[in-house]
Write a protein that holds these residues in place. Structure first.
Motif, PDB file in Angstrom:
ATOM      1  N   ARG A 185       0.901  -1.274  -0.102  1.00 25.07           N
ATOM      2  CA  ARG A 185       0.099  -0.130   0.114  1.00 25.07           C
ATOM      3  C   ARG A 185       0.947   1.286   0.136  1.00 25.07           C
ATOM      4  NH1 ARG A 185      -4.289  -1.856   4.039  1.00 25.07           N
ATOM      5  NH2 ARG A 185      -5.583  -3.170   2.412  1.00 25.07           N
ATOM      6  N   VAL A 211       4.122   1.640  -1.094  1.00 24.04           N
ATOM      7  CA  VAL A 211       4.609   1.851  -2.334  1.00 24.04           C
ATOM      8  C   VAL A 211       3.720   2.328  -3.386  1.00 24.04           C
ATOM      9  CG1 VAL A 211       5.653   0.577  -4.141  1.00 24.04           C
ATOM     10  CG2 VAL A 211       6.557  -0.066  -1.786  1.00 24.04           C
ATOM     11  N   ALA A 212       2.567   1.887  -3.513  1.00 23.00           N
ATOM     12  CA  ALA A 212       1.466   2.072  -4.331  1.00 23.00           C
ATOM     13  C   ALA A 212       1.228   3.699  -4.192  1.00 23.00           C
ATOM     14  CB  ALA A 212       0.171   1.377  -4.253  1.00 23.00           C
ATOM     15  N   ARG A 213       0.953   4.059  -3.129  1.00 22.22           N
ATOM     16  CA  ARG A 213       0.647   5.402  -2.521  1.00 22.22           C
ATOM     17  C   ARG A 213       1.917   6.319  -3.054  1.00 22.22           C
ATOM     18  NH1 ARG A 213      -2.833   8.141  -0.443  1.00 22.22           N
ATOM     19  NH2 ARG A 213      -4.353   6.370  -0.515  1.00 22.22           N
ATOM     20  N   VAL A 217       3.984   5.692  -5.439  1.00 20.17           N
ATOM     21  CA  VAL A 217       4.225   5.733  -6.899  1.00 20.17           C
ATOM     22  C   VAL A 217       3.049   6.782  -7.457  1.00 20.17           C
ATOM     23  CG1 VAL A 217       3.845   4.544  -9.032  1.00 20.17           C
ATOM     24  CG2 VAL A 217       4.973   3.601  -6.978  1.00 20.17           C
TER      25      VAL A 217
END
Lengths: 674, 529
Positions: free
Chosen positions: A613, A615-617, A619
Motif C-alpha cells: 500500500r 509503495v503504491a501510494r 508511486v
C-alpha cells in the motif's frame, strides 16, 4: 469401448452446461429461477451424475488395461507456434475423475440440506457446478498450459465461493486473500512454464522432462537454471495446496459455506497441487534440488499445520490446519519419490477429510439452533460438547474420520500415511522424524477435536462462555456486533442441538465407507493401488517385496505414536485429568506461537500488505506531483505565452480545436506548395 | 473482386448520415438516438458483409484497396485498404461505437450535437485504421480528436475544461510529430509520395530512421499511452461519460498501438530493431507502474484508467518481441482490451448513475441491492485480470511466451524483464479485487443507502455487457477464432522485422540450446506412460 473415450470430453462439459444454464437463468429470469430450487438442484446433480458414471466406466476400462488415450485439437497458433488442447485419459486421470465426481456429487446432495434456508441456494449450485467442471477439466489436461488454464479457473471458483456470503466482511477479505495468494503461486508457475518452454520447446509433461534432462546432460542448460524452472513451477502447488510459506489463505477460506470447505478446500482443489507435482514428475525427478525442496516444503508444512491445529478452537479452522498438514504429507511423499504413496494419501484423505468437513458442517447446523447464526458462536468448540447424544450419525462418522486421520488400522489413513512414512524413512531419516512427530500431534489434535465436540457435557447454553467469545471477537469487527446481538436474542432458540436432515447425514454415511475401507486397496502386502498408479516412465516395480518385519516395525511405531497422542488427548479433554490451560500457562511462548499461527499472518500483513500500500501510494504521489506536475507547468507556460489561447479561459474552448485543425491544415498546404 | 468502393462507403456512410442529424425533427432526443443507432448498425452490418465476402484471410497483402487522386499538387490521395492489422480493429470500432451509441441512451443534454459527433467519430475512427496515405492519416487522426475534445468539454464532469484542454494539448502536440515525420519521409529520396507502401519501401539511412522513429514514438506514445506521456488519460477518463469512456478505452488507445505497428515497425524496421529494447522496458514500466498507481487510486474512473495503461504495456512488449506469437499477442491484446476496457468503463458508468459518487470510500455493500451489476462487474474484472477462458489471458500468455522465446534478446534481459512484467500478474488482481471488495462486499454503507436509490441493472445494460462478453469469452475459449484472421499478416510482418535484427541473423549459424526443438511441439502424438 472406444466411444467412451471419444466422448470423454463430455465429463467436464456436463457440469459446465449445468452451470451455464442456471447462470443464464439467474441473470435473465432471476425470480423464476430462484423459485425453482429443487429443479435446478436436480438438473445440476444429474448432469454431474452422468459425468460420474462416465468416470467410473473410464476407471474400469483403464483398470482392465486399456491404453492411454489422448485427443487434441489446435487451440492457438501464430506462425510456427502451435498449441494444442484436449484431453488425455490415463490411470491417474481416471482415478482423479472418480475422486472428484464422487466427492462433488455427495457434497451437492449435502448442500440441499445445508443451504436449504439460504436465499442464494440456486446460485450456490451454479458455482458448485462451475467448480466441478473446472476441476474435471484440470485433471484431464494433457499439457501444462491447459493445467494452468483450469488451475486459475478453479481458483476463481474458489474466490466466488469463499466470498459467497458477500455481506460479511470476513468473507470479503478471505476471498481476496485466497485469490491473491494463489496468484503469487501462479506467478511462479507462469514463469516456470515460460522457462521450460524456452528450454524445451514443449508444454507436454513427458517431453519437457526428457528434453530437459537431455539438455542438462549435454550441458546446454545449467543444472541451476533447470532447478530454478522446476522450483518456479512448484510455486504453483505451494499456493494451491497451501504449503508453507503460501498457506495463509486456506484457514481464512473457511469463511465460505461448509460444503465448499469440504469439496474445494479439503478434497479436490487443494489436492490439485499434489496432482500437478505428479504430472510434472518427469521434470522434477531428474532434478535433486527440486525434489529436496519439495520434500522439505512438505515436511515443514505438515508440522506447521499440525502445531497450529493443536490450539484452534474454531472447528473448521482446526480442520483447515489439519488439511494443510495432510497436504504437507502428500507433498513430502512426492518429494522423496514416493509417487504412488503420495497419490494414495490424496485419495484416502479426499474421502475422510471431506466427510469430516461435512460432519463439522452438520455440527454447526445443529449448533445454530442453540446459539444462532453467528459463526463466532456456532463454530467454537468451547461451546460444544456432548453432541454425540444429540447427533449420533454425525458423531459416528466423524469418529471414523478421526480414526482414519490418526492412522489407526484398518482405517484408510493408516495405510497411506504408513506408506509415506516408510518411503520417507528409506530416503531421509530426518524427514521421517518430522513426519513421525507430526503423526503423533495429528492424533492428539484430532481426538482433542472429537472429545471437545462430541463427548462430555453440552456447553452451548452457557451464556458466560458466549459472552466471552463475543467479547473476544468484537475488536475484529465492531460493526458486526449489532447483528450478532440481533441474532443471539431475536429468535427463541432451542436448548439442544438436533441431528441434521437425511440429505446431510446420508452423504456422511456414504463417505464413511471409503474412509474406513478404501485403504485396503493399497495394503503393503497386496498393493493394487501402486500397481495401478505408478510414476510415468517407471515400469511397475515388482521388485518391491513385502517385508513383514519391516512393516511391523514401521507400522507399529506409527500406530504407537498415534495411540500416545490419543491417550494424551483423552486425559486432557475426555477425563479432564490434566488441565490443558495449566500446560498452556506453563509454556506461554509456545502456546501463543501456536495460537497466533506462528505470527505468519501478522508478518505478511505488516510487510506485504501495508508495504505494498505504501509503495503504491508513493508511486501515485510521484505520478501526480512529478510526472503530471512537470506537464502542468509546461502547459501553464504555453497558456501564458499564447495570446490567442485566451479563449480557453473564457470558456469558448470549442474554438480552440477548430483553430488547431485549421492551423494544421494551413501548415499542410504551405508545406505542400513549397 | 468487386469494383464497388466498399471501404469508402463504410467510412463515409456514418459521416454523411451525421450531416442529416441537425435537420431531423426531434424535440427530446428520442428520434435522433434511434437514428444514430440504426446508422451504426447498418454500417456495422456493412463492414461484416464486406469482410465476409471480399476479404481473404490467407493473404498477407493489402486488400479492398481504393485509391483516388484528391489534391494532385500535393500528391494527396484518398487511398484506403485493409490488411490483417487493420481489419480486426475496423470491426472492433464498428462494434464498440454501435454499443456506445446504445449506452448513450440516457444522454439528454444537447442530444443532436452528441449524436452528430458520435457518427462523425464513427467514420473518423474507421478511417484512421483504413487509410493508406500518410498525410491522409494525419488528417483523419486530427479529425477524430475534435469530437472527443467536444465530448469532454461539453458533456464532461466538474473539471471538464481542464481535462479537455489537457487532452487536446497532449494529442495535438503529439500529432505534430506525425506531420513532420510524414513530410520528411514523403520528401525523402527521389520520389515524392505519401503512400504508406511506397514509404515503407524507401531505403532510409539509419540516422534518419531513428529520428523519425523517436518522433512517431512520442506521437503514438501519447495515444497508447506510454508512461510518462500518459497523464492526460486519467484526467480525460475522470471527466468523461460512459459512452465516451467506451470510445476512449475501446478504440482511441488502440490507434496508438496500431500506428506503432504500422509505421514505427512497418516502415522503419532498422530503427525498430534499435528501439525494441526501449519498447520492452517501457512496456514493463507501463505494466508495473500503472498497476501500482491504480491500486493507490481512490477514484473509480481513474483506477480503471490506470488499469488500461497497465494493459497497454503488453502491446508494447508484443510489438518488440520479434516473434510471430508476440506480435499476434499484441494485436489480440488490443482487440481484447478494447472489449474488456469498454465493458469495465460502461459498468463504472452504470454504477455511478446509481451511487452518484466515484470515491471508493463512499461506497460499500452495494452488491446487496445491485446483484446483476455486481455479477457483471465481477465477470469483467476477471476478464481484465486475465482469467483463463477469456481473451485477456490468451493475449497476455501469447505475449509472454513470444517474448520469452524471442531470440532477439539475450537471456539476462529476458529473465529480468519477464520477471518484472510477471509482477503485474500479481498486482492486477490486487487492485481489481480490492476495488470489487470496496464497492460491493461487506455491510451496506448506510449513508449511501439512505441518499441514493440503488436499483439493479436494466435489461439494456445487461444486453450491452452480454454483447461485449460474447467475443471476450469466445476468443478466450478458442483464440484461433480471431488470430487466424490476421495470422498471415503478422507472420509476414514478423519475418520482415526479423531481417533487420542483426543478432538474429547472427544466431542462425550458432543455434542456441533450443535450436533443434524450435519446431512446433507435437503434443498430440505423445503418450504418457
Amino acid at each position: 469401448m472406444e466411444p467412451l473415450y471419444d466422448y470423454a470430453w463430455l465429463i467436464p462439459v456436463f457440469p459446465l452446461a449445468g452451470a451455464m444454464l442456471v447462470g443464464l437463468g439467474l441473470i435473465s429470469l432471476n425470480k423464476a429461477t430462484n423459485k425453482l430450487r429443487d429443479l435446478n438442484a436436480v438438473l445440476i446433480i444429474s448432469l454431474l451424475g452422468a459425468a460420474m458414471v462416465m468416470s467410473f466406466a473410464l476407471l474400469i476400462s483403464q483398470f482392465q488395461g486399456h491404453p492411454v488415450v489422448t485427443r487434441s485439437f489446435e487451440w492457438a497458433s501464430a506462425g510456427t507456434f502451435h498449441l494444442n488442447m484436449g484431453y488425455t485419459i490415463d490411470h491417474l486421470t481416471s482415478l482423479m475423475l472418480v475422486i472428484v465426481t464422487t466427492v462433488a456429487i455427495l457434497v451437492m446432495l449435502y448442500t440441499h440440506g445445508y443451504m436449504s434456508h439460504d436465499p442464494g441456494y440456486v446460485r450456490f449450485y451454479a458455482y458448485l457446478s462451475l467448480f466441478s467442471s473446472s476441476m474435471l477439466g484440470l485433471v484431464v489436461s494433457p499439457n501444462l498450459v491447459q493445467v494452468y488454464i483450469f488451475w486459475e479457473l478453479v481458483g476463481m471458483c474458489s474466490y466466488l465461493l469463499i466470498g459467497f456470503w458477500y455481506d460479511r466482511k470476513a468473507a470479503a477479505d478471505a476471498c481476496q486473500k485466497a485469490f491473491v495468494t494463489n496468484r503469487v503461486g501462479d506467478f511462479g508457475l507462469l514463469l516456470g512454464m515460460l522457462g521450460l518452454y524456452w528450454a524445451t520447446g514443449s508444454f507436454d509433461f513427458q517431453i519437457m522432462g526428457d528434453r530437459l534432462q537431455e539438455l542438462v546432460e549435454s550441458g546446454a542448460i545449467g543444472g541451476g537454471l533447470a532447478a530454478l524452472f522446476a522450483i518456479l513451477v512448484f510455486m504453483g502447488p505451494v499456493a494451491k495446496s497451501a504449503q508453507f510459506p503460501l498457506h495463509v489463505w486456506l484457514p481464512d477460506a473457511m469463511e465460505g459455506p461448509t460444503p465448499i470447505s469440504a469439496l474445494i478446500h479439503a478434497a479436490t482443489m487443494v489436492a490439485a497441487g499434489v496432482y500437478l507435482i505428479a504430472r510434472m514428475y518427469p521434470v522434477f525427478e531428474n532434478i535433486p534440488t527440486a525434489m529436496d525442496t519439495i520434500a522439505w516444503t512438505g515436511a515443514v508444512t505438515a508440522f506447521l499445520g499440525a502445531s497450529i491445529a493443536i490450539t484452534q478452537n474454531d472447528i473448521k479452522k482446526g480442520l483447515a490446519y489439519s488439511t494443510m498438514s495432510q497436504l504437507g504429507y502428500m507433498v513430502m511423499a512426492m518429494g522423496v519419490g514416493a509417487y504412488s504413496a503420495g497419490l494414495f494419501h490424496l485419495m484416502t484423505h479426499a474421502y475422510f477429510k471431506a466427510m469430516m468437513f461435512l460432519g463439522s458442517g452438520s455440527v454447526i447446523h445443529g449448533m445454530e439452533d442453540v446459539v444462532g447464526h453467528n459463526p463466532v458462536l456456532a463454530q467454537d468448540m468451547r461451546l460444544m460438547g456432548g453432541l454425540r447424544k444429540h447427533m449420533p450419525v454425525t458423531a459416528g462418522t466423524f469418529f471414523i474420520g478421526t480414526l482414519a486421520i490418526s492412522g489407526i488400522p484398518p482405517f484408510a489413513g493408516f495405510w497411506s500415511k504408513d506408506e509415506i512414512l516408510g518411503a520417507t524413512y528409506a530416503s531421509n531419516p530426518l524427514l521421517w522424524v518430522v513426519g513421525f512427530a507430526t503423526a503423533g500431534v495429528t492424533a492428539f489434535y484430532m481426538f482433542r477435536m472429537y472429545f471437545s465436540t462430541f463427548e462430555g457435557s453440552f456447553r452451548g447454553n452457557d451464556t458466560k462462555i458466549q459472552k466471552q467469545l463475543l467479547a473476544a471477537a468484537r475488536p475484529s469487527g465492531a460493526d458486526a456486533h449489532d447483528e450478532h446481538h440481533d441474532d443471539a436474542h431475536a429468535h427463541s432458540h432451542a436448548s439442544k442441538p438436533h441431528e441434521s436432515p437425511w440429505s446431510m447425514t446420508l452423504p456422511l454415511v456414504i463417505l464413511a465407507v471409503p474412509s474406513a475401507l478404501i485403504g485396503l486397496v493399497g495394503t503393503p502386502f497386496n498393493n493394487y493401488f501402486e500397481a495401478f498408479i505408478s510414476a510415468p516412465g517407471h515400469a511397475v516395480e515388482h521388485a518391491h517385496e513385502f517385508d513383514l518385519n519391516e512393516f511391523l516395525i514401521m507400522a507399529g511405531s506409527s500406530v504407537g505414536i498415534g495411540l500416545i497422542g490419543i491417550t494424551l488427548a483423552s486425559l486432557m479433554y475426555l477425563s479432564r485429568k490434566i488441565d490443558p490451560s495449566a500446560i498452556a500457562s506453563k509454556i506461554p511462548a509456545l502456546y501463543n506461537l501456536s495460537l497466533n499461527k506462528w505470527y505468519i499472518d501478522d508478518i505478511y500483513n505488516s510487510v506485504f500488505v501495508i508495504g505494498l500500500r505504501r509503495v503504491a501510494r508513493q508511486v501515485m504521489e510521484v505520478d501526480y506531483r512529478v510526472v503530471d506536475g512537470a506537464v502542468n507547468l509546461t502547459g501553464l507556460a504555453t497558456l501564458l505565452g499564447g495570446e490567442g489561447l485566451k479563449y480557453l479561459e473564457t470558456g469558448r474552448a470549442q474554438f480552440y480545436a477548430l483553430i488547431v485543425f485549421g492551423a494544421v491544415l494551413g501548415l499542410v498546404i504551405v508545406f505542400g506548395v513549397t | 473482386m468487386t469494383s464497388f468502393p466498399w471501404l469508402t462507403a463504410i467510412i463515409l456512410f456514418p459521416i454523411l448520415a451525421s450531416l442529416v442529424v441537425p435537420i431531423l425533427p426531434d424535440k427530446d432526443g428520442r428520434t435522433v438516438r434511434w437514428y444514430a443507432l440504426i446508422v451504426g448498425l447498418i454500417d456495422f452490418a456493412l463492414m461484416v458483409y464486406t469482410f465476409a465476402n471480399n476479404y481473404d484471410i490467407h493473404s498477407d497483402r493489402l486488400q479492398l484497396v481504393e485509391s483516388y487522386t484528391w489534391i494532385p499538387q500535393l500528391d494527396l490521395r484518398w487511398s484506403v485498404g485493409v490488411d490483417g492489422l487493420s481489419m480486426p480493429l475496423v470491426i472492433l470500432t464498428g462494434f464498440i461505437t454501435t454499443l456506445a451509441i446504445l449506452a448513450a441512451w440516457p444522454v439528454t443534454f444537447k442530444p443532436k450535437l452528441f449524436y452528430f459527433l458520435m457518427l462523425l467519430m464513427y467514420g473518423g475512427q474507421i478511417a484512421v485504421f483504413a487509410v493508406q496515405d500518410m498525410l491522409l492519416f494525419f488528417l483523419v487522426w486530427e479529425l477524430e480528436l475534435i469530437p472527443v475534445y467536444l465530448f469532454l468539454a461539453i458533456w464532461g464532469g466538474k473539471k471538464r475544461l481542464y481535462a479537455s484542454t489537457k487532452f487536446i494539448l497532449y494529442t495535438a502536440g503529439g500529432s505534430l510529430f506525425i506531420l513532420v515525420a510524414a513530410l520528411a519521409m514523403g520528401f525523402y529520396g527521389d520520389t515524392i509520395s505519401f503512400d504508406m507502401q511506397t514509404l515503407a519501401a524507401k531505403d532510409y539511412t539509419l540516422k534518419f530512421q531513428l529520428f523519425m522513429y523517436a518522433g512517431l514514438l512520442i506521437a503514438y506514445g501519447v495515444k497508447l499511452p506510454i508512461i510518462p506521456l500518459h497523464t492526460w488519460l486519467p484526467d480525460a477518463h475522470g471527466e468523461a461519460t460512459a459512452p465516451v469512456h467506451m470510445l476512449l478505452a475501446g478504440i482511441l488507445l488502440k490507434m496508438g498501438g496500431y500506428a506503432l505497428i504500422r509505421m514505427n515497425a512497418g516502415m522503419l524496421p532498422d530503427a525498430h530493431a534499435t528501439f525494441a529494447p526501449v519498447l520492452i522496458v517501457l512496456g514493463v514500466v507501463n505494466i508495473v507502474y500503472a498497476a501500482l498507481t491504480s491500486f493507490a487510486q481512490r477514484n473509480l474512473k481513474r483506477k480503471i484508467a490506470y488499469s488500461s495503461i497497465s494493459h497497454m504495456g503488453f502491446v508494447l512488449i508484443g510489438i518488440a518481441s520479434f516473434t510471430d506469437l508476440g506480435l499476434s499477442g499484441a494485436l489480440l491484446q488490443m482487440v481484447s482490451h478494447g472489449l474488456i476496457g469498454a465493458s469495465l468503463f460502461f459498468l463504472v458508468g452504470s454504477t455511478y448513475d446509481r451511487t452518484h459518487t466515484l470515491m471508493l470510500d463512499e461506497m460499500g455493500g452495494v452488491g446487496q441491492k445491485m446483484k446483476k451489476i455486481f455479477a457483471m462487474f465481477t465477470v469483467c474484472s476477471m476478464a481484465s485480470l486475465a482469467l483463463p477462458g477469456m481473451s485477456g489471458f490468451v493475449a497476455e500468455l501469447m505475449v509472454f511466451v513470444g517474448f520469452a522465446t524471442s531470440d532477439a534478446y539475450n537471456l539476462q534481459f529476458k529473465v529480468i524483464m519477464t520477471l518484472i512484467a510477471a509482477v503485474g500478474v500479481i498486482l492486477t488482481p490486487i487492485y481489481l479485487l480490492s476495488m470489487l471488495r470496496e464497492i460491493f462486499y461487506g455491510a451496506e454503507n448506510k449513508e449511501l443507502v439512505e441518499h441514493e436509490e440503488l436499483v439493479d441493472a436494466e435489461p439494456k445494460e445487461v444486453f450491452i455487457i452480454a454483447c461485449l462478453l460474447v467475443p471476450i469469452i469466445g476468443v478466450g475459449f478458442y483464440p484461433k477464432l480471431l488470430t487466424q484472421i490476421y495470422d498471415s499478416t503478422t507472420t509476414a510482418m514478423t519475418a520482415h522485422l526479423r531481417d533487420s535484427v542483426p543478432s538474429i541473423a547472427h544466431k542462425q549459424s550458432n543455434p542456441v540450446a533450443i535450436g533443434k526443438f524450435q519446431q512446433a511441439p507435437k503434443i498430440a502424438k505423445t503418450v504418457n506412460s
